[in-house]
Design an enzyme around this catalytic site. Structure first.
Site, PDB file in Angstrom:
ATOM      1  N   LYS A 132       0.738  -1.053  -0.151  1.00 39.06           N
ATOM      2  CA  LYS A 132       0.024   0.011  -0.128  1.00 39.06           C
ATOM      3  C   LYS A 132       0.994   1.200  -0.137  1.00 39.06           C
ATOM      4  CE  LYS A 132      -4.572   0.665   0.282  1.00 39.06           C
ATOM      5  NZ  LYS A 132      -5.543  -0.685   0.143  1.00 39.06           N
TER       6      LYS A 132
HETATM    7  N1  GLU Z   1      -7.394  -0.086  -3.132  1.00 41.71           N
HETATM    8  C1  GLU Z   1      -8.051  -1.057  -3.434  1.00 41.71           C
HETATM    9  C2  GLU Z   1      -7.939  -2.027  -2.174  1.00 41.71           C
HETATM   10  O1  GLU Z   1      -7.796  -1.792  -0.995  1.00 41.71           O
HETATM   11  C3  GLU Z   1      -7.581  -2.144  -4.554  1.00 41.71           C
HETATM   12  C4  GLU Z   1      -6.019  -2.502  -4.815  1.00 41.71           C
HETATM   13  C5  GLU Z   1      -5.739  -3.137  -5.906  1.00 41.71           C
HETATM   14  O2  GLU Z   1      -6.356  -2.938  -6.711  1.00 41.71           O
HETATM   15  O3  GLU Z   1      -4.491  -3.340  -6.098  1.00 41.71           O
HETATM   16  O4  GLU Z   1      -8.019  -3.268  -2.223  1.00 41.71           O
END
Ligand code: GLU
Length: 442
Positions: A132
């Site tokens: 993240k």
């Molecule tokens: N931000 C989204 C999540 O928390 C998608 C992450 C992604 O598609 O890599 O799952």
């Protein structure tokens, strides 16, 4: 130290600050997302009887990058920003996870979100680890050009980690397809050729996938239907409150409305609205498009975000930020079922209270995994340069999510634990097994 003693105590990733430490009550930093994420992991590690070595590996993040970078503002001044990219685990494949732009984003939050991505990808059985990132910024205070310059500079700063084989960002809170296009372009300019698979959630024109914008909300709807079946709830008689009306909340509202649920309340940053008989969701989406928020939508009772959580509805969908259902309000939640559209909306203390009160929580790592699942499809399509129809995307998505749902239920049933713990047992075991099979280098 006696109860209620004030001391200078560092909080993960933040300068030391004055907090009151109690020797009897829970730890002072109860709402630290990172400590909460570790607690959730520890609960699963205990039941799985993981070795101390495996536990030590999996309860820490693999890499954390903090970047501080300047951005030229429209008035000619220069402002410094702080950003993050954290990879919790890369054992099962490249690191995967979104980037958020939010003033409250910090390393503690990003570490937790990265760990949750590892379990989310493992539960859906995607060949990914978890990551993240984010920038501590309120993007509503930036002009469009400032937002682009900030995004491009941030992309360059984290490019040491990012790439189709190593770490693949995607949208998250306050980021969207346009921002992903700027990131893809920046990385491609550095490489000297187009690298579409370096980012997912892109516009269709540059290798985005059909069905990606609606995917997280679609997953929430699929999972809510499965959970209702499990609890014997009739969808046509089921009322819903949704906190958050961004990408996840608004798509969840639309698709749940189409499935026959009655959406009685929604809230976004502008405020919340409630109608006992149900909101006209298509009209609300048009209203939000015109006025930029749901507040003052005609024919409704205004409510706050906090009041929404405690409404007398059957299903509650927190689809905004972490730490919304805590020990402070868990005793007042009236819904029978909580479907976590957001990441980390329920703290472990709140989980225990809800469990005691017989409220079922479908955890974030399953309920909002539709987004990363279609991100995976996008990455696969980019790598093959072969693109699928939306129907195929949606069929595959449903198959993956219902399989994960059943595996979670099976573990929860077998060990007589909550659905969250059931989901963690599936996910943590997959990552632990992969780690054990690979062995420790060198
Ligand atoms: N931000 C989204 C999540 O928390 C998608 C992450 C992604 O598609 O890599 O799952």
């Amino acid at each position: 130290m006696g109860p209620g003693v004030t001391t200078l105590r560092p909080i993960a990733g933040q300068p030391a600050r004055l907090v009151t430490v109690s020797t009897v009550a829970a730890p002072a930093v109860v709402d630290s997302p990172w400590l909460n994420a570790q607690r959730q992991f520890d609960n699963a590690a205990e039941i799985l009887n993981l070795s101390p070595g495996l536990r030590a590996v999996l309860r820490e993040v693999r890499r954390e990058l903090v970047v501080r970078f300047p951005v030229k503002m429209d008035d000619g001044s220069v402002r410094m920003f702080e950003g993050y990219r954290v990879q919790h685990n890369v054992t099962r494949g490249p690191a995967k996870g979104g980037l958020r732009f939010h003033p409250a984003t910090d390393i503690d939050e990003v570490k937790a979100l990265a760990m949750w991505m590892t379990w989310k990808c493992a539960l859906a059985n995607l060949p990914y680890g978890g990551a993240k990132g984010g920038v501590a910024v309120d993007p509503s205070t930036l002009s469009h050009r400032e937002l682009e310059r900030l995004t491009r500079r941030f992309a360059a700063e984290i490019s040491v980690l990012v790439g189709p084989e190593s770490d693949i960002p995607a949208p998250d809170v306050n980021t969207n397809a346009e921002i992903m296009a700027w990131i893809m372009d920046t990385l491609s300019m550095q490489a000297g050729y187009s690298v579409p698979a370096s980012v997912t959630g892109k516009p269709l024109e540059i290798g985005g996938s059909e069905g990606r914008p609606s995917a997280t909300g679609r997953g929430v709807n699929i999972i809510a239907i499965e959970a209702c079946k499990l609890l014997g709830m009739e969808i046509s008689q089921t009322t819903v409150a949704i906190q958050g009306f961004g990408n996840v909340g608004s798509w969840a509202a639309q698709l749940m409305h189409e499935s026959g649920f009655t959406i009685c309340a929604v809230a976004d940053v502008t405020g919340g609205i409630y109608s006992r008989s149900g909101l006209d969701i298509p009209a609300l989406l048009a209203y939000r498009q015109q006025y930029g928020g749901v507040r003052d939508f005609p024919g409704c009772t205004p409510i706050t975000n906090t009041e929404l959580l405690e409404l007398e509805v059957d299903v509650l969908v927190p689809a905004a930020m972490e730490n919304q259902i805590t020990a402070r309000n868990a005793g007042r939640i009236q819904a029978r079922l909580v479907v976590e559209g957001a990441n980390g909306p329920t703290t472990p203390d709140a989980d225990s209270i809800l469990e005691r009160r017989g409220i079922t929580v479908v955890p974030d790592i399953l309920a909002n995994s539709g987004g990363v699942t279609v991100s995976y499809f996008e990455w696969v399509q980019d790598l093959q340069s072969l693109f699928w129809e939306e129907d195929e995307i949606n069929v595959r998505l449903k198959k993956i999510l219902t399989k994960a749902f059943n595996q979670m239920c099976e573990q929860a049933e077998r060990h007589q634990v909550s659905l969250r713990l059931g989901a963690y047992l599936v996910a943590v075991k997959r990552v632990a097994d992969a780690t054990a099979v690979r062995g420790i280098y060198p």
